[in-house]
Write a protein that holds these residues in place. Structure first.
Motif, short mmCIF file in Angstrom:
data_model
loop_
_atom_site.label_atom_id
_atom_site.label_comp_id
_atom_site.label_asym_id
_atom_site.label_seq_id
_atom_site.Cartn_x
_atom_site.Cartn_y
_atom_site.Cartn_z
N SER A 217 -20.46 -11.71 -10.38
CA SER A 217 -19.19 -12.40 -10.19
C SER A 217 -19.38 -13.82 -9.67
O SER A 217 -18.77 -14.77 -10.16
CB SER A 217 -18.29 -11.61 -9.25
N LEU B 122 -12.20 -10.49 -9.02
CA LEU B 122 -13.53 -10.35 -9.59
C LEU B 122 -14.63 -10.56 -8.57
O LEU B 122 -15.75 -10.09 -8.72
CB LEU B 122 -13.70 -11.35 -10.75
N THR B 123 -14.31 -11.28 -7.48
CA THR B 123 -15.34 -11.66 -6.51
C THR B 123 -15.20 -10.94 -5.18
O THR B 123 -15.84 -11.31 -4.21
CB THR B 123 -15.27 -13.17 -6.26
N ARG C 24 -14.82 -4.64 -14.03
CA ARG C 24 -15.36 -4.57 -12.68
C ARG C 24 -15.03 -3.23 -12.02
O ARG C 24 -15.84 -2.65 -11.31
CB ARG C 24 -14.80 -5.72 -11.84
#
Length: 492
Positions: free
Chosen positions: A56, A77-78, A151
């Motif tokens: 990510s 996403l992170t 993810r």
């Protein structure tokens, strides 16, 4: 007082030992090709977990540019939020089924089906399916929903593999080298993270997703060539397969009979004394190992690990440091110190390593806190930057050398076979849930008081030293059966 039957025996009448001199090598120190292959195949999934974790950060800018996403859309996403559900939904159901389903013992033992021998394969293959689905979803993503789905799906794979890998390697490895083998799990994961960091500078985010698929296929094929866990075979009553598996893992000239007797006696004793249920997890006899497992994971996360890892760039920028230099130094320093953990965990022992590591993370947090405190008092900006950079690097070096991998080594050693699934799942859930709490709240705490948040982390790291000194036993050089029997007070 009536004499209790000893749990660990030196000799069992139902196991025919060889004539004197027939076997010369010890099963406690042998490293065979099968053992190395099994560890390599299992940790291939750990490497893919590292790729997923590092992907990510490395791919964020490219994804935002190509798909035209905002920072808010890329944020999920992170963050570790997508790893919260997998341990909750899957580990509590699937891992309990894999390691704790004693109720089906006789049914499996009397059946012609070889399904139990494939339990490990099924669990690892399930991880690979989730990994492949996740990477493919990202590879062909046209918008944010496919990215989030990818993810989340990979998170399910991580949720299962985090526990399966450590426990399986601990169960197949001789006791004198067990710590190093299980600690190598985190070393391999660090390699995966670092690989993604470096590839992010030269490859597109879709190409990186293709590379993430490779370990999945390697592991899926490799699973055909590795043995089932000896403890699992003893648990389901496959004695001949247990002997053959130990022979493959320890070598044809190894004396496996003492280890085989110990495994069988321990497993049978627990089956006589315990019925498997998730409620067994909260019996008084399991309070000690459960307190250690949950406590060490709480202290690991609340000591600041994910807050620092996920927001390192922001911390460096706030301190006036170069974010690229700081994060690159962090990525580089993790690998040698994680490798040092692999070397030391069976030499120095778990307890000293944890306490020294906790002391180092405490010192690192204090230095970072002092840097921001001096910044608030208008001291030299260079002094603030130096203190913050050195503090975070000391923290990362200390964390990688002990608190990163050693808790997972302990987790794979301390839980008895009948609660291994439920206890390990609870510990993994605790780890990811507290990781989410720290990563979610870090920005709020940092806005409240930059020095204050790091002094809080330092206090928690300091309390880790006391926790380990008072509650954590030394497991170096002891068999899994010895460790678990002593901690659950089965003989009392």
């Amino acid at each position: 007082m009536e004499e209790t039957r000893p749990l660990l025996v030196e000799r069992r009448p139902d196991i025919v030992e060889p004539a004197a001199g027939e076997y010369s090598s010890s099963s406690t120190t042998t490293t065979t090709a099968v053992l190395l292959l099994a560890t390599f195949v299992t940790f291939t999934g750990s490497f893919d977990s590292g790729c997923a974790s590092g992907y990510s950060s490395a791919a964020e800018s490219g994804i935002r540019e190509d798909l035209g996403l905002t920072t808010a859309q890329v944020c999920p996403l992170t963050t570790p939020l997508n790893y919260l559900l997998p341990p909750t939904l899957l580990c509590f159901r699937f891992n309990i089924h894999v390691w704790s389903n004693v109720g089906c013992h006789r049914k499996w033992q009397n059946s012609r089906s070889h399904w139990p021998k494939k339990v490990l394969m099924q669990s690892i293959w399930l991880c690979d399916i989730f990994y492949v689905m996740g990477w493919l979803a990202i590879l062909f993503a046209k918008g944010v929903w496919w990215l989030d789905f990818g993810r989340l799906t990979m998170g399910f794979g991580v949720g299962i593999h985090t526990y399966v890998a450590s426990v399986y390697v601990a169960e197949i490895t001789p006791k004198k080298i067990r710590g190093g083998f299980t600690a190598a799990n985190m070393l391999v994961l660090c390699f995966g993270v670092s690989l993604m960091f470096f590839m992010g500078n030269v490859l597109t985010w879709r190409t990186m997703a293709i590379i993430g698929l490779v370990p999945c296929f390697v592991q899926s094929v490799g699973m055909f060539f590795i043995p089932e866990s000896p403890r699992w075979l003893a648990k389901i009553g496959r004695e001949k397969e247990l002997e053959n598996t130990l022979r493959r893992l320890r070598g044809k000239n190894a004396d496996i009979f003492s280890e085989m007797a110990e495994i069988k006696d321990y497993t049978e004793t627990f089956e006589q004394l315990s019925k498997t249920s998730i409620l067994n997890l909260f019996e008084r006899r399991y309070a000690h190992p459960l307190t250690i497992g949950v406590g060490i994971m709480l202290l690991q996360q609340f000591g600041g690990s994910n807050g620092i890892l996920y927001y390192a760039s922001s911390i460096f920028e706030a301190a006036g440091c170069s974010a690229s230099v700081g994060t690159t130094a962090m990525a580089i320093i993790q690998i040698p110190f994680t490798a040092l953990n692999v070397i030391l965990v069976d030499k120095s022992g778990r307890r000293p390593l944890l306490m020294v590591s906790a002391a180092g993370t405490c010192l690192g947090n204090i230095l970072v806190g002092l840097g921001f405190l001096f910044q608030g008092f208008q001291y030299s900006s260079e002094l603030c930057a130096i203190l913050v950079l050195s503090g975070i690097l000391i923290y990362m070096a200390s964390y990688s050398a002990g608190m990163n991998a050693t808790p997972y080594t302990l987790m794979s050693e301390i839980f008895p076979v009948n609660i291994r699934g439920s206890a390990g799942s609870l510990v993994i859930f605790t780890n990811w849930f507290t990781a989410w709490i720290v990563s979610y709240s870090f920005n709020f705490l940092f806005d409240w008081s930059p020095p204050g948040v790091f002094f809080i982390f330092a206090a928690i790291c300091g309390s880790t030293i006391l926790f380990v000194a008072k509650l954590v036993p030394e497991t170096k050089g002891r068999s899994l059966e010895e460790i678990q029997a002593s901690m659950t007070h089965l003989l009392q």
